[in-house]
Design a protein around this motif. Sequence first.
Motif, PDB file in Angstrom:
ATOM      1  N   UNK A   9      48.407  23.016  34.126  1.00  0.00           N
ATOM      2  CA  UNK A   9      47.139  23.035  33.405  1.00  0.00           C
ATOM      3  C   UNK A   9      45.961  23.191  34.355  1.00  0.00           C
ATOM      4  N   UNK A  10      44.813  23.462  33.788  1.00  0.00           N
ATOM      5  CA  UNK A  10      43.579  23.577  34.560  1.00  0.00           C
ATOM      6  C   UNK A  10      42.694  22.364  34.265  1.00  0.00           C
ATOM      7  N   UNK A  21      43.871  36.925  40.520  1.00  0.00           N
ATOM      8  CA  UNK A  21      44.892  35.871  40.483  1.00  0.00           C
ATOM      9  C   UNK A  21      44.261  34.497  40.270  1.00  0.00           C
ATOM     10  N   UNK A  22      43.144  34.235  40.960  1.00  0.00           N
ATOM     11  CA  UNK A  22      42.468  32.948  40.794  1.00  0.00           C
ATOM     12  C   UNK A  22      41.947  32.793  39.371  1.00  0.00           C
ATOM     13  N   UNK A  23      41.424  33.870  38.825  1.00  0.00           N
ATOM     14  CA  UNK A  23      40.937  33.820  37.439  1.00  0.00           C
ATOM     15  C   UNK A  23      42.091  33.558  36.474  1.00  0.00           C
ATOM     16  N   UNK A  24      43.209  34.271  36.657  1.00  0.00           N
ATOM     17  CA  UNK A  24      44.372  34.058  35.793  1.00  0.00           C
ATOM     18  C   UNK A  24      44.814  32.595  35.836  1.00  0.00           C
ATOM     19  N   UNK A  50      47.024  28.560  31.033  1.00  0.00           N
ATOM     20  CA  UNK A  50      47.910  27.479  31.420  1.00  0.00           C
ATOM     21  C   UNK A  50      49.306  28.037  31.713  1.00  0.00           C
ATOM     22  N   UNK A  51      50.145  27.161  32.272  1.00  0.00           N
ATOM     23  CA  UNK A  51      51.451  27.586  32.782  1.00  0.00           C
ATOM     24  C   UNK A  51      52.298  28.280  31.725  1.00  0.00           C
ATOM     25  N   UNK A  95      46.657  37.904  30.608  1.00  0.00           N
ATOM     26  CA  UNK A  95      46.474  39.245  30.064  1.00  0.00           C
ATOM     27  C   UNK A  95      45.260  39.901  30.704  1.00  0.00           C
ATOM     28  N   UNK A  96      45.485  41.022  31.373  1.00  0.00           N
ATOM     29  CA  UNK A  96      44.389  41.746  32.003  1.00  0.00           C
ATOM     30  C   UNK A  96      43.449  42.327  30.950  1.00  0.00           C
ATOM     31  N   UNK A  97      43.998  42.794  29.851  1.00  0.00           N
ATOM     32  CA  UNK A  97      43.145  43.362  28.793  1.00  0.00           C
ATOM     33  C   UNK A  97      42.278  42.279  28.152  1.00  0.00           C
TER      34      UNK A  97
END
Length: 221
Positions: free
Chosen positions: A46-47, A175-178, A183-184, A189-191
């Motif tokens: 989780x974030x 990657x950091x944004x993703x 969550x895990x 999704x890039x779109x």
Amino acid sequence: MQKAKILLLEDDLNLSETIKEYLEDEGFEVDTAYNSDEAYEKIYENSYDILLLDVMVPGINGFEILKKVRKENNIPAIFITSLNSVDDLEKGYKSGCDDYIRKPFALKELKLRIETLLKREFDTKENLVKIDDNFIFDLNSSELFKDNKTVPLNQKEKRLLKLFLKNKNRVISHEEIYNNLWDYEETASDSSLRTYIKNLRKILGKDKILSIKKHGYKFIA
């Protein structure tokens, strides 16, 4: 409404429930863990905006948990512990904590320390982050306001805006944004990310968020 999200590691069930209820009444979202394995798994999946970590818990102690976490991210962390010697305090800070509060403590003091850390993360002395003359972001409620009126954002857009405000004028990798938005158990999704970026640009202005080709995005303060 997406609130500031906290992970509380505390193996005393009564104290854990008391802290959780108080902080939720104060407008925070709180996940609980009762041992080191459960805590580390939740941090990985989780974030969170803040970690509250007891030290003497089942499994590895809180100091060692934070050392593991610090290899991967810099989530603000507060130790809440009955260990009160200067040596323990030194161990806590060397393991990577941002604050250290000794038990017993007043719940209001804990709330104030949490709010102070959140403000430090966003480089502000208030609970409100001024984006420009028109827009203000509330750290506690994760709400965006324009001319004192709430601007509708979905949860991912709120997370993304918070990430940008923590990292103003710095290139944030895809990657950091993703890792911060999804969550895990979710699939990044890039779109969807492009849609969130488009929506924030539409609200804040297209020049606020720069696309850095093959690297990520930069929020211009």
